[in-house]
Motif scaffolding. Structure first.
Motif, PDB file in Angstrom:
ATOM      1  N   SER A 148      -0.103  -1.775  -4.071  1.00 17.39           N
ATOM      2  CA  SER A 148       0.682  -1.309  -2.933  1.00 17.39           C
ATOM      3  C   SER A 148       0.164   0.001  -2.355  1.00 17.39           C
ATOM      4  N   CYS A 149      -0.841   0.590  -2.999  1.00 11.91           N
ATOM      5  CA  CYS A 149      -1.392   1.865  -2.524  1.00 11.91           C
ATOM      6  C   CYS A 149      -2.878   1.924  -2.873  1.00 11.91           C
ATOM      7  N   PRO A 150      -3.608   2.876  -2.280  1.00 12.14           N
ATOM      8  CA  PRO A 150      -5.048   2.981  -2.555  1.00 12.14           C
ATOM      9  C   PRO A 150      -5.359   3.116  -4.042  1.00 12.14           C
ATOM     10  N   ILE A 151      -6.533   2.603  -4.413  1.00 13.33           N
ATOM     11  CA  ILE A 151      -6.981   2.628  -5.804  1.00 13.33           C
ATOM     12  C   ILE A 151      -7.688   3.944  -6.087  1.00 13.33           C
ATOM     13  N   GLY A 152      -7.386   4.562  -7.206  1.00  9.78           N
ATOM     14  CA  GLY A 152      -7.999   5.837  -7.564  1.00  9.78           C
ATOM     15  C   GLY A 152      -9.467   5.708  -7.913  1.00  9.78           C
ATOM     16  N   ASN A 153     -10.171   6.816  -7.800  1.00  9.84           N
ATOM     17  CA  ASN A 153     -11.619   6.823  -8.073  1.00  9.84           C
ATOM     18  C   ASN A 153     -11.952   6.515  -9.527  1.00  9.84           C
ATOM     19  N   THR A 154     -11.029   6.824 -10.428  1.00  8.60           N
ATOM     20  CA  THR A 154     -11.314   6.623 -11.857  1.00  8.60           C
ATOM     21  C   THR A 154     -10.477   5.496 -12.466  1.00  8.60           C
ATOM     22  N   THR A 155      -9.773   4.753 -11.633  1.00 10.07           N
ATOM     23  CA  THR A 155      -8.969   3.635 -12.120  1.00 10.07           C
ATOM     24  C   THR A 155      -9.856   2.513 -12.655  1.00 10.07           C
ATOM     25  N   ASP A 156      -9.479   1.936 -13.782  1.00 12.77           N
ATOM     26  CA  ASP A 156     -10.146   0.740 -14.280  1.00 12.77           C
ATOM     27  C   ASP A 156      -9.550  -0.425 -13.484  1.00 12.77           C
ATOM     28  N   VAL A 157     -10.189  -0.779 -12.376  1.00 11.64           N
ATOM     29  CA  VAL A 157      -9.608  -1.710 -11.416  1.00 11.64           C
ATOM     30  C   VAL A 157      -9.382  -3.091 -12.032  1.00 11.64           C
ATOM     31  N   ALA A 158     -10.362  -3.611 -12.730  1.00 17.20           N
ATOM     32  CA  ALA A 158     -10.225  -4.937 -13.328  1.00 17.20           C
ATOM     33  C   ALA A 158      -9.086  -4.959 -14.349  1.00 17.20           C
ATOM     34  N   GLY A 176      -8.710 -12.878 -17.123  1.00 20.94           N
ATOM     35  CA  GLY A 176      -9.389 -11.925 -17.988  1.00 20.94           C
ATOM     36  C   GLY A 176     -10.193 -10.948 -17.146  1.00 20.94           C
ATOM     37  N   SER A 177     -10.795  -9.966 -17.788  1.00 19.73           N
ATOM     38  CA  SER A 177     -11.517  -8.914 -17.079  1.00 19.73           C
ATOM     39  C   SER A 177     -12.712  -9.458 -16.296  1.00 19.73           C
ATOM     40  N   THR A 178     -13.459 -10.376 -16.901  1.00 17.09           N
ATOM     41  CA  THR A 178     -14.646 -10.918 -16.219  1.00 17.09           C
ATOM     42  C   THR A 178     -14.258 -11.683 -14.966  1.00 17.09           C
ATOM     43  N   LYS A 179     -13.250 -12.521 -15.075  1.00 13.80           N
ATOM     44  CA  LYS A 179     -12.779 -13.275 -13.916  1.00 13.80           C
ATOM     45  C   LYS A 179     -12.270 -12.333 -12.830  1.00 13.80           C
ATOM     46  N   ALA A 180     -11.600 -11.270 -13.236  1.00 18.14           N
ATOM     47  CA  ALA A 180     -11.087 -10.292 -12.275  1.00 18.14           C
ATOM     48  C   ALA A 180     -12.232  -9.603 -11.535  1.00 18.14           C
TER      49      ALA A 180
END
Length: 221
Positions: A148-158, A176-180
């Motif tokens: 719902s908001c911008p993703i942080g520079n250090t966020t583990d997005v997957a 899973g992480s790879t699929k993401a």
């Protein structure tokens, strides 16, 4: 599998008269490849003078080399015998001001003539994909938005993607992480616009990578 064997192979290949490769692009993993292709398309479509990475690969003028994080140390010098420019891009994986995870190997590559290596300023390439592009790609698959908001520079997005999506995903459709990562770098990145890229990459870092590749690509062989 020894360094001596690798050198013999590279020396034997040399610069073949029928090989049209102009540049190698070294990345950590296979999901980085569609990310780079999608970013190049966004920039080219917006009028920037960059290489169409997908078309260049199809034409045999460019080769992506997914080197793999754990095997990176073994690969940093293996392309050198082919006498072609190399551009390497690796995930930072660390939070500034700490050095990037692979800084040692980046420094080694940068000592070689005609080669350039760098790490992302953000955590990894997924952090350059706009949250609205991820939500739009999810909507195409009949799923609700998760950011719902911008993703942080250090966020583990997957990791965040999986955590949010799997809360509402049925038992037979867990991610899973790879699929993401594949989804973010492919389907989501294709939803990006130049405006979205400028919003998440205010310093023009991605454009800088593409300009470096363009310079290498145009260099006389």
């Amino acid at each position: 599998g020894t360094e001596e064997t690798n050198k013999i192979i590279a020396d034997s290949l040399g610069v073949l008269p029928d090989h049209n490769v102009r540049v190698f692009i070294g990345v950590e993993g296979k999901t980085d490849i569609p990310f780079m292709k999608n970013m190049a398309k966004i920039l080219k479509d917006s009028g920037e003078d960059v290489v169409d990475l997908e078309q260049a690969e199809l034409n045999g003028h460019l080769i992506f080399a997914p080197l793999g994080g754990s095997g990176l140390a073994e690969w940093t010098n293996r392309l050198s015998g082919l006498n072609r420019p190399e551009f390497h891009i690796y995930d930072r994986d660390t939070e500034p001001p700490a050095q990037s995870k692979y800084q040692k190997y980046i420094d080694e590559i940068n000592l070689r003539s005609g080669c350039k290596a760098t790490a992302t300023n953000k955590r990894e390439v997924e952090n350059y994909v706009h949250h609205n592009a991820i939500n739009a790609a999810l909507a195409d698959r009949g799923k609700g938005e998760i950011f719902s908001c911008p993703i942080g520079n250090t966020t583990d997005v997957a990791k965040e993607f999986v955590a949010q999506l799997n809360v509402v995903a049925p038992p037979n459709d867990k991610w899973g992480s790879t699929k993401a990562k594949e989804f973010i770098c492919s389907a989501s990145a294709r939803k990006m616009t130049r405006q979205m890229l400028d919003e998440v990459d205010t310093s023009g870092e991605v454009l800088g990578w593409m300009k470096d590749i363009k310079m290498m690509f145009d260099r006389p062989l």
